[in-house]
Design a protein around this motif. Sequence first.
Motif, PDB file in Angstrom:
ATOM      1  N   ILE A  60      21.159  51.799  65.010  1.00  0.00           N
ATOM      2  CA  ILE A  60      20.072  52.676  64.572  1.00  0.00           C
ATOM      3  C   ILE A  60      19.703  53.673  65.661  1.00  0.00           C
ATOM      4  CG2 ILE A  60      17.586  52.703  64.106  1.00  0.00           C
ATOM      5  CD1 ILE A  60      18.000  50.388  62.202  1.00  0.00           C
ATOM      6  N   ALA A  61      19.617  53.217  66.915  1.00  0.00           N
ATOM      7  CA  ALA A  61      19.269  54.122  68.018  1.00  0.00           C
ATOM      8  C   ALA A  61      20.301  55.240  68.143  1.00  0.00           C
ATOM      9  CB  ALA A  61      19.171  53.341  69.324  1.00  0.00           C
ATOM     10  N   PHE A  62      21.581  54.886  67.950  1.00  0.00           N
ATOM     11  CA  PHE A  62      22.637  55.880  68.041  1.00  0.00           C
ATOM     12  C   PHE A  62      22.520  56.893  66.907  1.00  0.00           C
ATOM     13  CE2 PHE A  62      26.870  57.478  67.051  1.00  0.00           C
ATOM     14  CZ  PHE A  62      27.340  57.862  68.299  1.00  0.00           C
ATOM     15  N   ILE A  63      22.296  56.412  65.683  1.00  0.00           N
ATOM     16  CA  ILE A  63      22.175  57.299  64.523  1.00  0.00           C
ATOM     17  C   ILE A  63      20.963  58.222  64.692  1.00  0.00           C
ATOM     18  CG2 ILE A  63      21.842  57.415  62.025  1.00  0.00           C
ATOM     19  CD1 ILE A  63      24.568  56.341  62.847  1.00  0.00           C
ATOM     20  N   ILE A  64      19.852  57.679  65.167  1.00  0.00           N
ATOM     21  CA  ILE A  64      18.655  58.500  65.383  1.00  0.00           C
ATOM     22  C   ILE A  64      18.964  59.612  66.378  1.00  0.00           C
ATOM     23  CG2 ILE A  64      16.340  58.503  66.411  1.00  0.00           C
ATOM     24  CD1 ILE A  64      15.907  55.758  65.157  1.00  0.00           C
ATOM     25  N   LYS A  65      19.666  59.269  67.466  1.00  0.00           N
ATOM     26  CA  LYS A  65      20.001  60.280  68.467  1.00  0.00           C
ATOM     27  C   LYS A  65      20.880  61.369  67.874  1.00  0.00           C
ATOM     28  CE  LYS A  65      20.130  62.038  72.597  1.00  0.00           C
ATOM     29  NZ  LYS A  65      18.915  62.674  73.162  1.00  0.00           N
ATOM     30  N   LYS A  66      21.848  60.980  67.056  1.00  0.00           N
ATOM     31  CA  LYS A  66      22.726  61.961  66.427  1.00  0.00           C
ATOM     32  C   LYS A  66      21.944  62.878  65.489  1.00  0.00           C
ATOM     33  CE  LYS A  66      26.683  61.290  68.200  1.00  0.00           C
ATOM     34  NZ  LYS A  66      27.263  62.383  69.021  1.00  0.00           N
ATOM     35  N   THR A  67      21.052  62.311  64.691  1.00  0.00           N
ATOM     36  CA  THR A  67      20.281  63.131  63.756  1.00  0.00           C
ATOM     37  C   THR A  67      19.338  64.070  64.500  1.00  0.00           C
ATOM     38  OG1 THR A  67      18.625  61.359  63.504  1.00  0.00           O
ATOM     39  CG2 THR A  67      20.424  61.438  61.895  1.00  0.00           C
ATOM     40  N   GLU A  68      18.809  63.622  65.635  1.00  0.00           N
ATOM     41  CA  GLU A  68      17.962  64.502  66.454  1.00  0.00           C
ATOM     42  C   GLU A  68      18.776  65.657  67.020  1.00  0.00           C
ATOM     43  OE1 GLU A  68      16.270  61.926  69.353  1.00  0.00           O
ATOM     44  OE2 GLU A  68      14.630  61.243  68.055  1.00  0.00           O
ATOM     45  N   ASN A  69      19.974  65.360  67.492  1.00  0.00           N
ATOM     46  CA  ASN A  69      20.846  66.413  68.010  1.00  0.00           C
ATOM     47  C   ASN A  69      21.156  67.444  66.929  1.00  0.00           C
ATOM     48  OD1 ASN A  69      20.946  65.099  70.460  1.00  0.00           O
ATOM     49  ND2 ASN A  69      22.980  64.217  70.138  1.00  0.00           N
ATOM     50  N   ILE A  70      21.481  66.953  65.739  1.00  0.00           N
ATOM     51  CA  ILE A  70      21.819  67.847  64.633  1.00  0.00           C
ATOM     52  C   ILE A  70      20.611  68.683  64.233  1.00  0.00           C
ATOM     53  CG2 ILE A  70      22.455  67.901  62.181  1.00  0.00           C
ATOM     54  CD1 ILE A  70      24.211  65.412  62.773  1.00  0.00           C
ATOM     55  N   SER A  71      19.444  68.060  64.171  1.00  0.00           N
ATOM     56  CA  SER A  71      18.221  68.780  63.807  1.00  0.00           C
ATOM     57  C   SER A  71      17.935  69.908  64.794  1.00  0.00           C
ATOM     58  CB  SER A  71      17.035  67.801  63.762  1.00  0.00           C
ATOM     59  OG  SER A  71      15.850  68.466  63.383  1.00  0.00           O
ATOM     60  N   ASN A  72      18.110  69.639  66.077  1.00  0.00           N
ATOM     61  CA  ASN A  72      17.880  70.671  67.097  1.00  0.00           C
ATOM     62  C   ASN A  72      18.901  71.799  66.985  1.00  0.00           C
ATOM     63  OD1 ASN A  72      15.683  69.301  68.219  1.00  0.00           O
ATOM     64  ND2 ASN A  72      16.971  68.163  69.643  1.00  0.00           N
ATOM     65  N   LEU A  73      20.140  71.461  66.698  1.00  0.00           N
ATOM     66  CA  LEU A  73      21.186  72.480  66.585  1.00  0.00           C
ATOM     67  C   LEU A  73      20.994  73.353  65.349  1.00  0.00           C
ATOM     68  CD1 LEU A  73      24.269  70.351  67.676  1.00  0.00           C
ATOM     69  CD2 LEU A  73      23.319  72.316  68.902  1.00  0.00           C
ATOM     70  N   LEU A  74      20.380  72.804  64.312  1.00  0.00           N
ATOM     71  CA  LEU A  74      20.122  73.598  63.105  1.00  0.00           C
ATOM     72  C   LEU A  74      19.223  74.793  63.400  1.00  0.00           C
ATOM     73  CD1 LEU A  74      19.584  71.003  60.220  1.00  0.00           C
ATOM     74  CD2 LEU A  74      21.454  72.634  60.486  1.00  0.00           C
ATOM     75  N   LEU A  75      18.348  74.653  64.383  1.00  0.00           N
ATOM     76  CA  LEU A  75      17.448  75.750  64.754  1.00  0.00           C
ATOM     77  C   LEU A  75      18.214  76.921  65.358  1.00  0.00           C
ATOM     78  CD1 LEU A  75      14.600  73.629  66.402  1.00  0.00           C
ATOM     79  CD2 LEU A  75      14.676  74.532  64.072  1.00  0.00           C
ATOM     80  N   LEU A  76      19.455  76.653  65.781  1.00  0.00           N
ATOM     81  CA  LEU A  76      20.260  77.669  66.466  1.00  0.00           C
ATOM     82  C   LEU A  76      21.511  78.018  65.676  1.00  0.00           C
ATOM     83  CD1 LEU A  76      20.002  75.920  69.947  1.00  0.00           C
ATOM     84  CD2 LEU A  76      18.747  77.969  69.253  1.00  0.00           C
ATOM     85  N   ILE A  77      21.480  77.778  64.370  1.00  0.00           N
ATOM     86  CA  ILE A  77      22.681  77.922  63.550  1.00  0.00           C
ATOM     87  C   ILE A  77      23.165  79.373  63.470  1.00  0.00           C
ATOM     88  CG2 ILE A  77      21.548  78.266  61.310  1.00  0.00           C
ATOM     89  CD1 ILE A  77      23.686  76.301  60.156  1.00  0.00           C
TER      90      ILE A  77
END
Length: 303
Positions: free
Chosen positions: A160-177
């Motif tokens: 779960i911690a790994f998945i949360i980290k991945k989703t946070e990374n993706i969410s941040n990158l979406l701001l810079l799409i």
Amino acid sequence: MKRSSANNLSYPDLSEFFYDQVKVFRDYYHTTLIKFDRQAIHQMRVAVKKINAVHKLKKSINYPITLRDTFFKLVKDIFFHSGKLRDVQLQHLILNNYKEKLSYDFEHLQHHINKQEKCLLDNLQALVTHIEPTSFDKPSVLEKRVANAKYRVDPERDSIAFIIKKTENISNLLLLIENEDYVHKLRKQVKQLFFVLQFLAHCFPDNVFGKYDLSNLRMIGDRLGQWNDLFMFNLQINNFLGAQNVSFLEDFPEYHALQLLVRENRQSLLHGLDLLIEQELLNLGLLISGNAPNIASSSLPEQ
């Protein structure tokens, strides 16, 4: 593969996934050695991506299977060189598609790609033909501290911690799409998230992610992959044109039309993709929080 529940799991269940992917890699590697088949190179690289994604997951899931450094370096070298060749091989298909769309033969660019493919093929052949077949034996090692003991893990808790980290990374990158440099990073993060969720569902069907519907995440990954193919094709066009004399575009204006159409197609692949990804992140967030324990991906429209 024998499947295990999260409450009754030992290290062999996890190592089997590594061995399966290494076998897939090795099989396609041998096919590549014989005929350097385009599909074999692709499948060989997919196996490496899965190995790499789960290797990253290992940092969060507490299990004692470690890939040997020599094996991992060798695989990454093959992945790098085969990736360059794979890009150029795809560019043949992409160029043929644009030949039909624009009704031009683009023979100068075709000749340029042919020469580059031969050079990259020679490089890959030189690399793989000097590799000892035994180099892929025993790809992983069991840490000594648990070599003689059952090693129980809780993949649901640890992943779960790994998945949360991945989703946070993706969410941040979406701001810079809008920045293409960050779209590359977004593509890699989405692909790693997909492979890890696929791994968890395959090995631990009782895990909280076991029944998560990956179809929309696969579609998102495919669109990002198509975008990347066009991005690399555009780089190829720019490199080719940069080597021509100043009057080339005046003599062959179809290349400017090609650039414009490729850019338009790239932009269309990204249109609305941020909303689709945000929905997937929301679904995963609800699943993790326990607000919707049986959630699967909602039906999202393909674009």
